[in-house]
Design a protein around this motif. Structure first.
Motif, mmCIF file in Angstrom:
data_model
loop_
_atom_site.group_PDB
_atom_site.id
_atom_site.type_symbol
_atom_site.label_atom_id
_atom_site.label_comp_id
_atom_site.label_asym_id
_atom_site.label_seq_id
_atom_site.Cartn_x
_atom_site.Cartn_y
_atom_site.Cartn_z
ATOM 1 N N GLU A 285 0.838 -1.197 0.000
ATOM 2 C CA GLU A 285 0.000 0.000 0.000
ATOM 3 C C GLU A 285 0.878 1.254 0.000
ATOM 4 O O GLU A 285 1.745 1.414 0.857
ATOM 5 C CB GLU A 285 -0.859 -0.004 1.268
ATOM 6 C CG GLU A 285 -2.299 0.358 1.009
ATOM 7 C CD GLU A 285 -3.145 0.085 2.233
ATOM 8 O OE1 GLU A 285 -3.045 0.860 3.198
ATOM 9 O OE2 GLU A 285 -3.901 -0.917 2.220
ATOM 10 N N ILE A 286 0.664 2.116 -0.978
ATOM 11 C CA ILE A 286 1.419 3.372 -1.069
ATOM 12 C C ILE A 286 0.425 4.501 -1.319
ATOM 13 O O ILE A 286 -0.467 4.362 -2.148
ATOM 14 C CB ILE A 286 2.441 3.314 -2.232
ATOM 15 C CG1 ILE A 286 3.433 2.159 -2.026
ATOM 16 C CG2 ILE A 286 3.204 4.625 -2.352
ATOM 17 C CD1 ILE A 286 4.293 1.868 -3.225
ATOM 18 N N GLU A 287 0.583 5.598 -0.603
ATOM 19 C CA GLU A 287 -0.295 6.759 -0.846
ATOM 20 C C GLU A 287 0.407 7.720 -1.806
ATOM 21 O O GLU A 287 1.628 7.880 -1.747
ATOM 22 C CB GLU A 287 -0.527 7.533 0.447
ATOM 23 C CG GLU A 287 -1.285 6.827 1.529
ATOM 24 C CD GLU A 287 -1.197 7.651 2.810
ATOM 25 O OE1 GLU A 287 -2.063 8.519 3.016
ATOM 26 O OE2 GLU A 287 -0.246 7.438 3.583
ATOM 27 N N LEU A 288 -0.379 8.380 -2.631
ATOM 28 C CA LEU A 288 0.135 9.456 -3.481
ATOM 29 C C LEU A 288 -0.398 10.756 -2.882
ATOM 30 O O LEU A 288 -1.615 10.962 -2.821
ATOM 31 C CB LEU A 288 -0.362 9.254 -4.914
ATOM 32 C CG LEU A 288 0.075 10.286 -5.936
ATOM 33 C CD1 LEU A 288 1.600 10.368 -6.018
ATOM 34 C CD2 LEU A 288 -0.491 9.928 -7.312
ATOM 35 N N VAL A 289 0.517 11.599 -2.397
ATOM 36 C CA VAL A 289 0.119 12.760 -1.603
ATOM 37 C C VAL A 289 0.668 14.049 -2.224
ATOM 38 O O VAL A 289 1.831 14.094 -2.647
ATOM 39 C CB VAL A 289 0.676 12.634 -0.153
ATOM 40 C CG1 VAL A 289 0.047 13.666 0.765
ATOM 41 C CG2 VAL A 289 0.460 11.240 0.406
ATOM 42 N N GLU A 290 -0.148 15.080 -2.265
ATOM 43 C CA GLU A 290 0.338 16.406 -2.676
ATOM 44 C C GLU A 290 1.326 16.887 -1.607
ATOM 45 O O GLU A 290 1.097 16.667 -0.410
ATOM 46 C CB GLU A 290 -0.820 17.420 -2.731
ATOM 47 C CG GLU A 290 -1.913 17.090 -3.715
ATOM 48 C CD GLU A 290 -1.507 17.394 -5.157
ATOM 49 O OE1 GLU A 290 -0.513 18.105 -5.362
ATOM 50 O OE2 GLU A 290 -2.214 16.882 -6.057
ATOM 51 N N PHE A 291 2.387 17.571 -2.032
ATOM 52 C CA PHE A 291 3.407 18.030 -1.073
ATOM 53 C C PHE A 291 2.765 18.818 0.079
ATOM 54 O O PHE A 291 3.079 18.600 1.242
ATOM 55 C CB PHE A 291 4.454 18.896 -1.785
ATOM 56 C CG PHE A 291 5.624 19.239 -0.927
ATOM 57 C CD1 PHE A 291 6.700 18.370 -0.801
ATOM 58 C CD2 PHE A 291 5.651 20.421 -0.194
ATOM 59 C CE1 PHE A 291 7.780 18.678 0.013
ATOM 60 C CE2 PHE A 291 6.724 20.735 0.626
ATOM 61 C CZ PHE A 291 7.788 19.868 0.719
ATOM 62 N N GLU A 292 1.848 19.698 -0.263
ATOM 63 C CA GLU A 292 1.221 20.566 0.746
ATOM 64 C C GLU A 292 0.329 19.780 1.704
ATOM 65 O O GLU A 292 -0.014 20.270 2.779
ATOM 66 C CB GLU A 292 0.382 21.676 0.088
ATOM 67 C CG GLU A 292 1.168 22.650 -0.773
ATOM 68 C CD GLU A 292 1.678 22.062 -2.082
ATOM 69 O OE1 GLU A 292 1.055 21.097 -2.590
ATOM 70 O OE2 GLU A 292 2.714 22.532 -2.592
ATOM 71 N N ALA A 293 -0.043 18.579 1.319
ATOM 72 C CA ALA A 293 -0.909 17.766 2.176
ATOM 73 C C ALA A 293 -0.092 16.923 3.167
ATOM 74 O O ALA A 293 -0.659 16.259 4.042
ATOM 75 C CB ALA A 293 -1.796 16.864 1.319
ATOM 76 N N LEU A 294 1.234 16.960 3.029
ATOM 77 C CA LEU A 294 2.077 16.232 3.991
ATOM 78 C C LEU A 294 2.062 16.976 5.321
ATOM 79 O O LEU A 294 1.787 18.186 5.366
ATOM 80 C CB LEU A 294 3.522 16.171 3.485
ATOM 81 C CG LEU A 294 3.799 15.372 2.212
ATOM 82 C CD1 LEU A 294 5.242 15.616 1.752
ATOM 83 C CD2 LEU A 294 3.558 13.884 2.441
ATOM 84 N N SER A 295 2.385 16.287 6.412
ATOM 85 C CA SER A 295 2.489 16.962 7.705
ATOM 86 C C SER A 295 3.694 17.909 7.653
ATOM 87 O O SER A 295 4.570 17.769 6.775
ATOM 88 C CB SER A 295 2.668 15.941 8.826
ATOM 89 O OG SER A 295 3.958 15.360 8.729
ATOM 90 N N GLN A 296 3.742 18.827 8.604
ATOM 91 C CA GLN A 296 4.853 19.803 8.630
ATOM 92 C C GLN A 296 6.207 19.122 8.715
ATOM 93 O O GLN A 296 7.147 19.492 8.025
ATOM 94 C CB GLN A 296 4.667 20.730 9.819
ATOM 95 C CG GLN A 296 3.616 21.805 9.556
ATOM 96 C CD GLN A 296 4.003 23.131 10.189
ATOM 97 O OE1 GLN A 296 4.575 23.129 11.278
ATOM 98 N NE2 GLN A 296 3.713 24.225 9.528
ATOM 99 N N ILE A 297 6.298 18.118 9.584
ATOM 100 C CA ILE A 297 7.598 17.445 9.766
ATOM 101 C C ILE A 297 7.964 16.664 8.499
ATOM 102 O O ILE A 297 9.126 16.620 8.107
ATOM 103 C CB ILE A 297 7.603 16.552 11.042
ATOM 104 C CG1 ILE A 297 8.980 15.928 11.293
ATOM 105 C CG2 ILE A 297 6.558 15.471 10.990
ATOM 106 C CD1 ILE A 297 9.922 16.837 12.010
#
Ligand code: THU
Length: 160
Positions: free
Chosen positions: A10-22
């Motif tokens: 399982e791998i998620e495709l995430v927008e950079f801005e949707a990542l947590s701050q860390i």
């Protein structure tokens, strides 16, 4: 007789801005340190950064050698540094980025098999799973929770 076995990954495709701050900070540090890559043979500049449980971020780039196999990937260098200097702190997140020398845009890179096996060792050592972030050339990020999603048949005691 043979039986087909499908292993889950399982791998998620995430927008950079949707990542947590860390998570964003880890990738930013990986980008910065990729500029220190010593890669005169491949011209492939890789940066890797980890966030320790304390929030401290460590980073490294790939360092090559004229005797090619002596060169070390960014991921194993940063994990080795973490283990050598902060042996009690689990690196909760590892982020990887890469760029071909002279190019403006980022390249998509997936940690090599040896590095995935290296991540597995740290997960086994701490009994925890790492969040693995891989920057793609389109700016989005693959996020995997645990190395088993990238290396389902990692070298391990298979127990059966
Ligand atoms: N490399 C890394 O540092 N990490 C990876 O995940 C893939 C490959 C390095 C090794 C070598 O210096 C260059 O990239 C080309 O393979």
């Amino acid at each position: 007789m043979s039986k087909k076995i499908t292993l889950p990954a399982e791998i998620e495709l995430v927008e950079f801005e949707a990542l947590s701050q860390i998570e964003q900070k880890v990738l930013e540090k990986a980008k910065l340190v990729s500029e220190n890559s010593y890669s005169p043979y491949s011209n492939f500049q890789v940066g890797a950064a980890v966030a320790l449980e304390s929030g401290k971020i460590l980073q490294s780039s790939n360092q090559e050698n004229v005797s090619y196999p002596v060169g070390v990937c960014a991921e194993r260098l940063v994990l080795g540094y973490a283990g050598a200097n902060f042996p009690t702190e689990f690196p909760t997140i590892i982020g990887v980025v890469a760029k071909r020398k002279g190019e403006e845009s980022w390249a998509s890179v997936s940690p090599c098999g040896m590095c995935l096996q290296g991540i597995n060792e740290v997960e086994m050592r701490f009994g925890k799973i790492m969040t693995i972030l891989i920057l793609r050339s389109d700016g989005q990020v693959f996020r995997a929770k645990g190395v088993k999603n990238l290396l389902p048949l990692k070298m391990d005691d298979l127990k059966s």
